[in-house]
Design an enzyme around this catalytic site. Sequence first.
Site, PDB file in Angstrom:
ATOM      1  N   VAL A 126      43.602  24.324  48.062  1.00  0.00           N
ATOM      2  CA  VAL A 126      44.809  24.669  47.305  1.00  0.00           C
ATOM      3  C   VAL A 126      44.704  24.237  45.854  1.00  0.00           C
ATOM      4  O   VAL A 126      43.948  23.330  45.513  1.00  0.00           O
ATOM      5  CB  VAL A 126      46.074  24.033  47.928  1.00  0.00           C
ATOM      6  CG1 VAL A 126      46.303  24.560  49.337  1.00  0.00           C
ATOM      7  CG2 VAL A 126      46.006  22.504  47.925  1.00  0.00           C
ATOM      8  N   LEU A 175      35.283  28.618  44.492  1.00  0.00           N
ATOM      9  CA  LEU A 175      36.377  28.944  43.575  1.00  0.00           C
ATOM     10  C   LEU A 175      37.193  27.696  43.236  1.00  0.00           C
ATOM     11  O   LEU A 175      37.589  27.493  42.087  1.00  0.00           O
ATOM     12  CB  LEU A 175      37.259  30.042  44.173  1.00  0.00           C
ATOM     13  CG  LEU A 175      38.380  30.569  43.281  1.00  0.00           C
ATOM     14  CD1 LEU A 175      37.881  30.997  41.906  1.00  0.00           C
ATOM     15  CD2 LEU A 175      39.094  31.725  43.975  1.00  0.00           C
ATOM     16  N   LYS A 176      37.435  26.851  44.234  1.00  0.00           N
ATOM     17  CA  LYS A 176      38.166  25.608  43.989  1.00  0.00           C
ATOM     18  C   LYS A 176      37.413  24.730  42.980  1.00  0.00           C
ATOM     19  O   LYS A 176      38.017  24.108  42.103  1.00  0.00           O
ATOM     20  CB  LYS A 176      38.372  24.868  45.309  1.00  0.00           C
ATOM     21  CG  LYS A 176      39.006  23.500  45.194  1.00  0.00           C
ATOM     22  CD  LYS A 176      40.398  23.535  44.593  1.00  0.00           C
ATOM     23  CE  LYS A 176      41.014  22.137  44.608  1.00  0.00           C
ATOM     24  NZ  LYS A 176      42.144  22.018  43.687  1.00  0.00           N
ATOM     25  N   LEU A 177      36.088  24.687  43.084  1.00  0.00           N
ATOM     26  CA  LEU A 177      35.291  23.899  42.140  1.00  0.00           C
ATOM     27  C   LEU A 177      35.322  24.528  40.743  1.00  0.00           C
ATOM     28  O   LEU A 177      35.354  23.817  39.731  1.00  0.00           O
ATOM     29  CB  LEU A 177      33.853  23.742  42.642  1.00  0.00           C
ATOM     30  CG  LEU A 177      33.703  22.986  43.974  1.00  0.00           C
ATOM     31  CD1 LEU A 177      32.226  22.875  44.356  1.00  0.00           C
ATOM     32  CD2 LEU A 177      34.349  21.606  43.931  1.00  0.00           C
TER      33      LEU A 177
END
Length: 314
Positions: A126, A175-177
């Site tokens: 998230v 994508l979170k990174l």
Amino acid sequence: MGMTDTMKVGWAGIGKMGAPMSRRVLEHGHSLTVYEPLPENRAFIVGLGANVAHSLADLAASSDVIVLTIPNDAILRQLTLVPDALGDVMQAGQILVEMSTVSPEISAEIAAVLEPKGVAYIRAPVSGSTVTAASGGLSVMVSGQEDAYRRITPLLESVSAKQFYVGQGEEARYLKLVVNAMVGATAALLGEALTLGLKGNLSVETMLSVICESAVASPLIAYKRDLLVKRNFDPAFSVSQMMKDFDLILDTAKSDHVPMYLASMIRQQYEAAFAEGLAEKDFFVLFEQYERLAGIAPEMRPDTEPKIGTRKTG
């Protein structure tokens, strides 16, 4: 919402993010069973109607879907990959939803264990703060089996305002990174720029008023505006948490042979903040680190200027 949308949800990790997120699951009419070692964290959610599982086997037995919100790879490994953990006790047809910021590497290991057993594995990190979690305003990035993602959409909608399905594998992890690299870098870039402005007799308030109306405005800077003006660095997200994320970013970049000059340098700035005793301050505290480097002592700051367009008289 029809009764058919309600699910038996298991949740491991009722911490800073897990607490407000799991509460929303209850509020949306799903049944909730929690696995959480800290009694005070358990008490909060049990008071709202959750059941308690005393083992991971209990958790699996009482749930269709299990959600994890935990701090790091090491704890994720304990919950999933050791003997008698979720990798052993989950059954075909169940779904594991892992919502933490962890490495693509451990995530792929979990997939390799669960998928042959017929357990669907959804990566769903998230973006957002504890405040956005409480209001249900999080964004969630999702990858994994698409049919399983469709099945848990009502659950994801209870904890988030936006859902982005981005692929079948570890895409959501990457994508979170990507997002966190930009978040961590924003604190460094803004801190450096504001320090230059202080030397030119601008107040932080004046600069942020203009920045927030300019082409480089961002929701993140707007969200941090008060914190920077008031210099209240109580952590929404701490320096030590950001260091952990930058380690994940750089380890992943290293294994994929992606040069990341800026991320490497910014990681060292967080290290310096840590060394100065700022580990548990908000990561935007890099601003005060830049001021010290520029020789700006607290009494030299032009913060006290009342309005745009006025100057202190000598």
